[in-house]
Design an enzyme around this catalytic site. Structure first.
Site, PDB file in Angstrom:
ATOM      1  N   LYS A 168      16.049   5.582  21.881  1.00  0.00           N
ATOM      2  CA  LYS A 168      14.979   5.619  22.868  1.00  0.00           C
ATOM      3  C   LYS A 168      14.926   7.009  23.500  1.00  0.00           C
ATOM      4  CE  LYS A 168      13.866   1.255  22.476  1.00  0.00           C
ATOM      5  NZ  LYS A 168      12.524   0.768  22.078  1.00  0.00           N
ATOM      6  N   ASP A 196      11.820   6.555  19.809  1.00  0.00           N
ATOM      7  CA  ASP A 196      10.843   5.607  20.339  1.00  0.00           C
ATOM      8  C   ASP A 196      10.604   5.907  21.809  1.00  0.00           C
ATOM      9  OD1 ASP A 196       9.262   3.468  21.024  1.00  0.00           O
ATOM     10  OD2 ASP A 196      10.746   1.932  20.516  1.00  0.00           O
ATOM     11  N   GLU A 222       7.916   7.138  17.576  1.00  0.00           N
ATOM     12  CA  GLU A 222       7.278   5.834  17.745  1.00  0.00           C
ATOM     13  C   GLU A 222       6.634   5.690  19.117  1.00  0.00           C
ATOM     14  OE1 GLU A 222       8.910   1.224  18.053  1.00  0.00           O
ATOM     15  OE2 GLU A 222       9.907   2.645  16.717  1.00  0.00           O
ATOM     16  N   GLU A 248       3.437  -1.965  17.431  1.00  0.00           N
ATOM     17  CA  GLU A 248       3.994  -3.116  18.144  1.00  0.00           C
ATOM     18  C   GLU A 248       3.109  -3.567  19.292  1.00  0.00           C
ATOM     19  OE1 GLU A 248       7.175  -2.292  21.407  1.00  0.00           O
ATOM     20  OE2 GLU A 248       7.650  -0.954  19.754  1.00  0.00           O
ATOM     21  N   ASP A 271       3.612  -6.275  14.101  1.00  0.00           N
ATOM     22  CA  ASP A 271       4.524  -7.312  14.579  1.00  0.00           C
ATOM     23  C   ASP A 271       3.816  -8.661  14.454  1.00  0.00           C
ATOM     24  OD1 ASP A 271       5.930  -9.151  16.211  1.00  0.00           O
ATOM     25  OD2 ASP A 271       6.628  -7.567  17.553  1.00  0.00           O
ATOM     26  N   HIS A 298       7.966  -4.124  13.827  1.00  0.00           N
ATOM     27  CA  HIS A 298       8.693  -4.145  15.094  1.00  0.00           C
ATOM     28  C   HIS A 298       9.339  -5.509  15.308  1.00  0.00           C
ATOM     29  CE1 HIS A 298       8.481  -5.259  19.492  1.00  0.00           C
ATOM     30  NE2 HIS A 298       9.224  -4.178  19.572  1.00  0.00           N
TER      31      HIS A 298
END
Length: 369
Positions: A168, A196, A222, A248, A271, A298
């Site tokens: 992250k 992400d 992401e 996602e 997703d 995701h």
């Protein structure tokens, strides 16, 4: 074929096993609506979807008051027809998260029922393209963790045969770069590091960060921007060599079409629990294939392993254990790769006793002929 006779609805609330913090939020709960659809012959299919802690009761109300009653008497095998009819029935609230999450719970149950009646696993019924899919882990890459913990988790994943990890991002840029560098230095080349941002940045900041990440050999960047900023994603894609991943937070297959047509992404993370189920998931995957773009969905690894095995352009399954508390056994992993179940249905070994114990008060409904 057999007509639908009964629909059972309930919701469980699953607590994450580890602390999960990203650039915009912390996860403390995972509401999991569960739908069980039974036909006149007594065959039952089980489906599900999820929220990250809010909106679950709204999903259950939509299911109980509007969607589930519309299923009674329908032919269970007419999955595409049912999905389209339910989407039209809710057109005043579509496209949106609540509706798509509710549709996903029904659609996955219908696919499970169909596969069980025919005695076939989902990965073969939906395409049968791949025997196993590479795994990357997210569970040790959360934003609150310090570099030492990130490195330890990445090395553990590499030793287990995983092909990558996800970190992250969203700290000050120098801290993000230092954290990524620490992991890259530890794992060496050939092990993917994905990043992400969870929609945290504006375009100018995303471009700046992408350029800072480029020397670190990042597998993708992401959700750098809000999901509705297609033009911003296109601009970012034009300014970086890092693949841009989205999906996602998109709730319709038509939104993916816009991203693909405008060359605003190069990895699709559709997703099934958010786009409306397996039926639209497959539409997105095949549409992405037509653009020569990979699918790396995701979350929902227990379901997505079978869907990824069904299509030729699936590249990764994301390892985040989700259903351990309500299943009898977990997803099969061999040499760091996710292997779809050959059991008829979705391939998820539900523990219905555990589900019964964990059902949220007031969430249960039964609709019957």
């Amino acid at each position: 074929m057999a007509k639908i006779e009964r629909v059972e609805l309930l919701m469980v609330d699953l607590k994450p096993k580890v602390k999960r913090v990203d650039a915009i939020q912390s996860f403390v709960s995972q509401e999991t609506p569960i739908v069980r659809i039974t036909d006149v012959d007594g065959m039952t299919g089980t489906g599900y979807s999820y929220t990250i802690g809010t909106g679950g009761h709204s999903v259950m109300a939509l299911l109980a008051r509007t969607l589930a009653p519309a299923l009674i008497g329908r032919e269970a095998f007419e999955i595409e027809r049912i999905w389209r009819d339910l989407l039209f029935l809710t057109h005043a609230t579509s496209v949106g998260a609540i509706t798509s999450i509710a549709l996903a719970a029904i659609d996955t149950a219908l696919w499970d029922l169909k596969c069980r009646r025919l005695g076939q696993p989902l990965h073969l019924m939906a395409g049968g393209a791949q025997p196993a899919i590479p795994l990357y882990t997210t569970e040790g890459g959360w934003l609150h963790l310090e570099s030492e913990a990130l490195v330890e988790d990445a090395l553990r994943a590499k030793a287990d045969g995983f092909g990558g990890c996800k970190l992250k991002v969203g700290r000050p840029i120098h801290e993000d770069v230092a954290r990524i560098f620490a992991v890259r230095d530890a794992v060496g080349a050939g092990f993917e590091i994905f990043t992400d941002a969870n929609q945290a940045f504006h375009v100018d900041e995303a471009i700046r960060r992408a350029r800072a990440y480029e020397p670190l050999d990042i597998g993708w960047f992401e959700e750098p921007l809000t999901a509705d900023d297609i033009e911003g994603h296109r601009r970012l894609s034009d300014h970086t060599s890092i693949p841009i991943a989205v999906g996602e937070s998109l709730y319709s297959h038509l939104h993916f079409r816009e991203y693909l047509e405008r060359h605003a992404c190069s990895v699709v993370q559709v997703d099934a629990g958010r786009v409306g189920g397996i039926t639209p998931w497959l539409k997105v995957a095949h549409m992405a294939e037509a653009f020569n773009i990979a699918v790396s969905p995701h979350f929902l690894m227990e379901l997505h392993v079978s869907l990824c095995a069904a299509v030729p352009n699936a590249r990764w399954v994301e390892y985040i254990p989700q259903l351990d508390a309500i299943t009898g056994k977990g997803m099969k992993i061999e040499n760091g790769r996710a292997v779809p179940s050959d059991e008829p249905g979705l391939g998820i070994a539900w523990d219905f006793d555990a589900i019964e114990r964990m059902t949220v008060d007031g969430s249960r409904s039964l609709i019957s002929a």
